[in-house]
Design a protein around this motif. Structure first.
Motif, short mmCIF file in Angstrom:
data_model
loop_
_atom_site.label_atom_id
_atom_site.label_comp_id
_atom_site.label_asym_id
_atom_site.label_seq_id
_atom_site.Cartn_x
_atom_site.Cartn_y
_atom_site.Cartn_z
N ALA A 48 0.84 -1.19 0.00
CA ALA A 48 0.00 0.00 0.00
C ALA A 48 0.87 1.25 0.00
N PRO A 49 0.35 2.35 -0.51
CA PRO A 49 1.11 3.60 -0.45
C PRO A 49 1.46 3.97 0.99
N LEU A 50 2.58 4.65 1.15
CA LEU A 50 3.08 5.04 2.46
C LEU A 50 2.98 6.55 2.61
N ASP A 51 2.33 7.01 3.68
CA ASP A 51 2.24 8.44 3.98
C ASP A 51 3.43 8.83 4.83
N VAL A 52 4.07 9.95 4.47
CA VAL A 52 5.20 10.47 5.23
C VAL A 52 4.90 11.92 5.60
N ASP A 53 4.96 12.21 6.90
CA ASP A 53 4.79 13.57 7.39
C ASP A 53 6.14 14.27 7.28
N LEU A 54 6.20 15.33 6.49
CA LEU A 54 7.45 16.04 6.25
C LEU A 54 7.72 17.13 7.28
N THR A 55 6.75 17.43 8.12
CA THR A 55 6.85 18.54 9.06
C THR A 55 8.10 18.46 9.95
N GLY A 106 8.10 22.53 -8.01
CA GLY A 106 7.39 23.10 -6.88
C GLY A 106 7.84 22.53 -5.54
N HIS A 107 8.64 21.47 -5.59
CA HIS A 107 9.13 20.83 -4.36
C HIS A 107 10.63 20.55 -4.52
N GLU A 108 11.38 21.55 -4.97
CA GLU A 108 12.80 21.38 -5.26
C GLU A 108 13.64 21.03 -4.05
N ARG A 109 13.13 21.27 -2.88
CA ARG A 109 13.91 21.01 -1.66
C ARG A 109 13.84 19.55 -1.22
N TRP A 110 13.07 18.72 -1.92
CA TRP A 110 12.87 17.34 -1.48
C TRP A 110 13.39 16.34 -2.51
N LEU A 111 14.27 15.45 -2.04
CA LEU A 111 14.70 14.31 -2.85
C LEU A 111 14.08 13.06 -2.24
N ILE A 112 13.44 12.27 -3.06
CA ILE A 112 12.89 10.97 -2.64
C ILE A 112 13.57 9.95 -3.56
N ALA A 113 14.36 9.04 -2.98
CA ALA A 113 15.11 8.07 -3.79
C ALA A 113 15.22 6.74 -3.06
N TYR A 114 15.33 5.66 -3.85
CA TYR A 114 15.60 4.36 -3.26
C TYR A 114 16.96 4.41 -2.57
N GLY A 115 17.11 3.72 -1.46
CA GLY A 115 18.30 3.82 -0.64
C GLY A 115 19.32 2.72 -0.80
N THR A 167 0.21 17.46 0.11
CA THR A 167 0.28 18.86 0.54
C THR A 167 1.76 19.20 0.64
N ASP A 168 2.08 20.40 1.06
CA ASP A 168 3.49 20.77 1.22
C ASP A 168 4.16 20.00 2.36
N THR A 169 3.38 19.42 3.25
CA THR A 169 3.95 18.69 4.39
C THR A 169 3.58 17.21 4.42
N LYS A 170 2.92 16.72 3.37
CA LYS A 170 2.53 15.32 3.34
C LYS A 170 2.90 14.70 2.00
N LEU A 171 3.68 13.62 2.10
CA LEU A 171 4.17 12.90 0.94
C LEU A 171 3.54 11.52 0.92
N LYS A 172 3.18 11.05 -0.26
CA LYS A 172 2.65 9.69 -0.40
C LYS A 172 3.56 8.93 -1.37
N GLY A 177 0.95 11.10 -9.31
CA GLY A 177 -0.16 11.91 -9.82
C GLY A 177 -1.49 11.57 -9.17
N GLY A 178 -1.46 11.16 -7.90
CA GLY A 178 -2.69 10.84 -7.18
C GLY A 178 -3.23 9.45 -7.42
N LYS A 179 -2.53 8.65 -8.23
CA LYS A 179 -2.99 7.28 -8.50
C LYS A 179 -2.02 6.28 -7.89
N ALA A 180 -2.57 5.30 -7.18
CA ALA A 180 -1.74 4.28 -6.54
C ALA A 180 -1.02 3.46 -7.59
N VAL A 181 0.23 3.12 -7.30
CA VAL A 181 1.02 2.29 -8.18
C VAL A 181 0.90 0.86 -7.73
#
Length: 182
Positions: A48-55, A106-115, A167-172, A177-181
């Motif tokens: 399932a998609p994972l929600d991440v709080d960026l705050t 619009g979110h240039e400050r965030w990198l999301i990458a496999y680790g 949102t600016d503080t919530k990542l999924k 594009g709003g559709k589950a993979v």
């Protein structure tokens, strides 16, 4: 001949009833074995998609999360890192990739990458190496702050998983594009 008609019907019924009983019994015995092969609820939920709080994530901080059993780096770039990473010439890269292809508009400050290092799958250490990013302790690959391979045997950049900002503080992670993979 009159006796064979009803007797034949009774015999056919017994064969049919016995066959149906055996089929139901076989299904009843086989069902637990078949059901045991289905994934459990934890496995299904792992996809399932994972929600991440960026705050709570501070400038320059790297947070490790897991999605579908894989390590994901969530990094909040500093303003200096953004400026520096935009200025890197593509000719200096092993796997050339412009800054804008590594982050979302619009979110240039965030990198999301496999680790995992793209050489042999080791986990690179954050904030190490010569490029403000990650360094793989096993074979010496080095990645910059947006996960582009800059040195070592790794052939490609750290892959980008599917993700979307709700949102600016919530990542999924696991949606694009709003559709589950799947």
């Amino acid at each position: 001949m009159a006796d064979e008609g009803p007797q034949g019907t009774k015999r056919d019924f017994l064969f049919l009833a016995t066959g149906a009983g055996l089929a139901v019994g076989t299904a009843a015995v086989a069902w637990p074995f078949v059901a045991s092969m289905a994934p459990d609820a934890a496995t299904v939920a792992a996809g399932a998609p994972l929600d991440v709080d960026l705050t709570p994530i501070q400038d320059g901080q790297i947070v490790n999360v897991f999605w579908r059993g894989k390590l994901i780096f969530v990094r909040k770039l500093t303003e200096k890192e953004v400026t520096d990473m935009k200025a890197v010439p593509l000719s200096e890269m092993i796997d050339p990739a412009a800054f804008d292809t590594r982050v979302k508009a619009g979110h240039e400050r965030w990198l999301i990458a496999y680790g995992n290092c793209t050489h042999l799958g080791c986990v690179p250490i954050g904030h190490s190496g010569n490029y403000e990013g990650w360094a793989c302790p096993c074979h010496g690959s080095q990645f910059d702050a947006v996960g582009r391979v800059r040195r070592g045997p790794a052939p490609t950049n750290l892959p980008i998983p599917p993700y979307a900002f709700e949102t600016d503080t919530k990542l999924k992670i696991g949606e694009e594009g709003g559709k589950a993979v799947a």
